[in-house]
Motif scaffolding. Structure first.
Motif, short mmCIF file in Angstrom:
data_model
loop_
_atom_site.label_atom_id
_atom_site.label_comp_id
_atom_site.label_asym_id
_atom_site.label_seq_id
_atom_site.Cartn_x
_atom_site.Cartn_y
_atom_site.Cartn_z
N LEU A 42 0.71 -1.31 0.11
CA LEU A 42 -0.12 0.05 0.07
C LEU A 42 0.86 1.26 -0.09
O LEU A 42 0.49 2.44 -0.72
CB LEU A 42 -0.88 0.16 1.23
CG LEU A 42 -2.01 -1.22 1.36
CD1 LEU A 42 -2.79 -1.02 2.50
CD2 LEU A 42 -2.81 -1.03 0.08
N GLU A 43 2.08 1.29 0.79
CA GLU A 43 2.99 2.48 0.69
C GLU A 43 3.55 2.29 -0.63
O GLU A 43 3.83 3.53 -1.04
CB GLU A 43 3.98 2.06 1.87
CG GLU A 43 4.70 3.16 2.16
CD GLU A 43 4.23 4.76 2.29
OE1 GLU A 43 4.80 5.86 2.23
OE2 GLU A 43 3.05 4.77 2.79
N LEU A 44 4.16 1.34 -1.03
CA LEU A 44 4.94 1.21 -2.05
C LEU A 44 4.15 1.90 -3.63
O LEU A 44 4.73 2.37 -4.24
CB LEU A 44 5.58 -0.22 -2.69
CG LEU A 44 6.54 -0.36 -3.68
CD1 LEU A 44 7.82 0.43 -3.34
CD2 LEU A 44 6.88 -2.01 -3.98
N LYS A 45 2.84 1.42 -3.46
CA LYS A 45 2.09 1.82 -4.50
C LYS A 45 1.72 3.54 -4.83
O LYS A 45 1.26 4.16 -5.68
CB LYS A 45 0.77 1.24 -4.28
CG LYS A 45 0.62 -0.26 -4.87
CD LYS A 45 -0.65 -0.97 -4.63
CE LYS A 45 -0.68 -2.31 -4.94
NZ LYS A 45 -1.76 -3.04 -5.01
N LYS A 46 2.28 4.34 -3.56
CA LYS A 46 2.17 5.67 -3.76
C LYS A 46 3.20 6.26 -4.69
O LYS A 46 3.14 7.34 -5.06
CB LYS A 46 2.28 6.18 -2.31
CG LYS A 46 1.45 5.94 -1.29
CD LYS A 46 1.58 6.31 -0.01
CE LYS A 46 0.58 6.05 1.22
NZ LYS A 46 0.93 6.44 2.44
N TYR A 47 4.33 5.41 -4.92
CA TYR A 47 5.29 5.82 -5.73
C TYR A 47 5.13 5.34 -7.27
O TYR A 47 4.70 4.22 -7.35
CB TYR A 47 6.74 5.53 -5.31
CG TYR A 47 6.70 6.24 -3.92
CD1 TYR A 47 7.10 7.56 -3.57
CD2 TYR A 47 6.38 5.53 -2.72
CE1 TYR A 47 7.33 8.00 -2.31
CE2 TYR A 47 6.48 5.92 -1.48
CZ TYR A 47 6.93 7.32 -1.23
OH TYR A 47 6.82 7.60 0.19
N SER A 48 5.66 6.05 -8.28
CA SER A 48 5.58 5.38 -9.57
C SER A 48 7.14 5.11 -9.83
O SER A 48 7.98 5.73 -9.54
CB SER A 48 5.36 6.60 -10.71
OG SER A 48 6.14 7.55 -10.54
N PHE A 49 7.20 3.80 -10.62
CA PHE A 49 8.45 3.23 -11.04
C PHE A 49 8.44 2.44 -12.19
O PHE A 49 7.37 1.81 -12.28
CB PHE A 49 9.17 2.50 -9.54
CG PHE A 49 8.08 1.64 -9.04
CD1 PHE A 49 7.80 0.23 -9.48
CD2 PHE A 49 7.43 2.16 -7.71
CE1 PHE A 49 7.01 -0.44 -8.94
CE2 PHE A 49 6.59 1.25 -7.34
CZ PHE A 49 6.21 0.13 -7.82
N ASP A 50 9.49 1.93 -12.78
CA ASP A 50 9.68 1.05 -13.99
C ASP A 50 9.81 -0.25 -13.22
O ASP A 50 9.20 -1.25 -13.95
CB ASP A 50 10.54 1.46 -15.22
CG ASP A 50 11.96 1.64 -14.60
OD1 ASP A 50 11.94 1.35 -13.33
OD2 ASP A 50 12.65 2.23 -15.41
N GLN A 51 10.67 -0.49 -12.18
CA GLN A 51 11.09 -2.13 -11.91
C GLN A 51 11.61 -1.58 -10.37
O GLN A 51 12.14 -0.45 -10.22
CB GLN A 51 12.10 -2.40 -13.01
CG GLN A 51 13.35 -1.97 -13.15
CD GLN A 51 14.17 -2.70 -13.95
OE1 GLN A 51 14.15 -4.04 -14.06
NE2 GLN A 51 15.22 -1.95 -14.92
N ILE A 52 11.64 -2.68 -9.90
CA ILE A 52 12.28 -2.88 -8.52
C ILE A 52 13.35 -3.87 -8.34
O ILE A 52 13.25 -4.81 -8.89
CB ILE A 52 11.05 -3.28 -7.47
CG1 ILE A 52 10.09 -2.15 -7.39
CG2 ILE A 52 11.76 -3.58 -6.06
CD1 ILE A 52 8.94 -2.43 -6.53
#
Length: 394
Positions: A42-52
Motif C-alpha cells: 500500500l505504501e509502495l504503490k504511492k510511488y511510480s517506478f518502472d522496476q524494483i
C-alpha cells in the motif's frame, strides 16, 4: 533533553503501522509496527517506478524475505539480488559488481532499490543508489535490531576501505523506512545485543533516565516476548530521534552518537569480522568511560555503571580478543573515519547523560600517551580478570 518513555503508554497493536520521522535534513517517512508486511505494498504503490530490485542475504530470504518478495513480484517487475552476508558486502569489489550488474539489467532513474536486511545490506544498497546516475531511490526494510533502531535513522551510507570502517560513503536518504519488529523474533542473541548496545549508548550520552528504563527492561539472555521486543525497539528508536531533532545532520551535536566508536571501530576492524559491530562498541564504550574518568570527568561509579549495564544486564561478557594490542589499536584509531587532524579526538562523558564539549564540536583532543595509558590498563585488567575468572559469556 529528556526522552518520553513509552514502555507503558505504547499500546501493543499488531498489524498497526505507526508513522514517525527521522527529522533529518531530508527526512524519510519511518513506518513502525509488528507484523505489518501485508501493508507494505500500500505504501509502495504511492510511488511510480518502472522496476524494483530486491536486495537481501540468502538466509534472510529464506526466513522472511521470500514472502515479501513474492508479494511484490506478483504485481510489479521485481528482480531478486543476493549479496554476501555481513561486512563482506561492504567492499569496493561488491559495490562495483552491484552497480555494474544494475546497469546491465537496465536500471533507470525511475527504478527503486529495496534493501531487505541488516545494516550492511542497507549500507551497500544505499551507497549504490546514491551513486548510480547521481542518485536514484531506495527503500530500507531493516531486519535486525541494529538496523531498525540505529543505522536506518541516519542518511549515512558507506563501505569499508583497506585501513578502516566506513571510510568511503555519502549521505543519501531512503524514500521511506519500513520497520517490522516481527523480523526480530529469530535474530540471534549476539546480533540482538549489537543493536541494544546502541540504545544503552543513547542513555549514556543524552539521558540518564533512559538508563534506568533499560536496567529494568533488559536481561542477559536478551529473551523477550513479541510485545516486549516491540516496545524495546520503539523506545530505543525514540531515544535516538530525540538526539537527531537537535542536529539532523549528525555533524554537530549529533557526533555524540559516536561515543565509544573510535575505540570500537578500531577493534572491529582489527578483528576482520570475528566479532560483531555491537560487541566491538561494547568494548569501545567501556574504554571511553575509563578515559573520561582518567581526565577527571566522571566517577568510578559512573564507569562501573557501564560495566554493569553492558555485561550484567545486556550479557556482552566475552573477553577482549587476545589479538588486540595497545599498539595495533592505537594505529587503527589514527585511521578512524571521524579524523579531523593529526590528534586523537574522542566523544567523552561529562556526566551520565551529558557529553563533554570543551572544543565546541563534542570531540575532545586527548594526548596520545594518555590514551595509550588507558588502553594498556584496560587490556591488562581485562586479561587479568578473565585469567582468574574465565569467560563470563552466557
Amino acid at each position: 533533553m529528556k526522552i518520553q518513555l513509552n514502555s507503558q503508554t505504547l499500546a501493543w497493536e499488531p498489524c498497526k503501522v505507526i508513522a514517525l520521522s527521522t527529522h533529518l535534513e531530508k527526512p524519510s517517512p519511518f513506518y513502525f509496527g509488528y507484523d505489518i508486511h501485508n501493508q507494505f505494498l500500500l505504501e509502495l504503490k504511492k510511488y511510480s517506478f518502472d522496476q524494483i530490485f530486491f536486495f537481501t542475504e540468502p538466509h534472510l530470504l529464506d526466513l522472511y524475505g521470500k514472502e515479501l518478495y513474492e508479494q511484490i513480484s506478483a504485481e510489479f517487475p521485481c528482480n531478486l539480488e543476493l549479496v554476501p552476508p555481513g561486512e563482506k558486502c561492504k567492499s569496493f569489489t561488491i559495490l562495483e559488481e552491484t552497480c555494474e550488474n544494475l546497469i546491465a539489467k537496465g536500471i533507470s532513474k525511475k527504478s527503486i532499490l529495496l534493501a531487505f536486511g541488516g545494516g550492511t545490506v542497507g549500507n551497500l544498497v544505499g551507497l549504490a543508489s546514491g551513486m548510480i546516475y547521481r542518485g536514484i531511490r531506495f527503500v530500507e526494510i531493516p531486519t535486525s535490531m541494529t538496523g531498525q533502531t540505529d543505522s536506518t535513522l541516519s542518511n549515512k551510507q558507506a563501505i569499508n576501505g583497506k585501513t578502516g570502517k566506513n571510510h568511503f560513503g555519502l549521505y543519501h536518504a531512503p524514500l521511506f523506512i519500513w520497520v517490522d519488529t516481527k523480523y526480530l523474533k529469530t535474530e540471534p542473541a549476539f546480533s540482538r545485543r549489537s543493536g541494544i548496545i546502541e540504545g544503552i549508548k543513547n542513555g549514556f550520552i543524552s539521558d540518564a533516565i533512559f538508563l534506568d528504563y533499560l536496567e529494568e527492561a533488559l536481561n542477559p539472555d536478551v529473551k523477550f516476548t513479541d510485545e516486549e521486543l516491540y516496545k524495546l525497539a520503539y523506545n530505543i528508536i525514540v531515544s535516538k530521534l530525540e538526539i537527531l531533532k537537535q542536529d539532523p545532520s549528525e555533524k554537530g551535536y549529533g557526533i555524540i552518537l559516536e561515543y565509544g566508536h573510535t575505540f570500537g571501530h578500531g577493534i572491529e576492524w582489527l578483528e576482520k569480522g570475528k566479532i560483531s559491530h555491537g560487541e566491538a562498541i561494547s568494548f569501545g564504550m567501556k574504554i571511553a568511560a575509563e578515559l573520561s574518568k582518567e581526565i577527571g570527568l566522571i566517577s568510578q561509579e559512573d564507569v562501573e555503571k557501564h560495566y554493569y549495564l553492558i555485561e550484567e544486564k545486556l550479557g556482552f561478557k566475552n573477553p577482549l580478543p587476545e589479538t588486540i594490542t595497545t599498539e595495533r589499536l592505537m594505529e587503527a584509531m589514527i585511521a578512524d573515519n571521524k579524523k579531523t587532524g593529526e590528534d586523537l579526538r574522542f566523544v567523552l562523558l561529562d556526566k551520565l547523560g551529558k557529553c563533554y564539549n570543551p572544543e565546541g564540536d563534542f570531540l575532545v583532543t586527548v594526548d596520545h600517551d594518555l590514551v595509550k595509558k588507558v588502553v594498556e590498563k584496560f587490556i591488562f585488567n581485562n586479561k587479568q580478570f578473565f585469567h582468574v575468572n574465565g569467560s563470563k559469556f552466557h
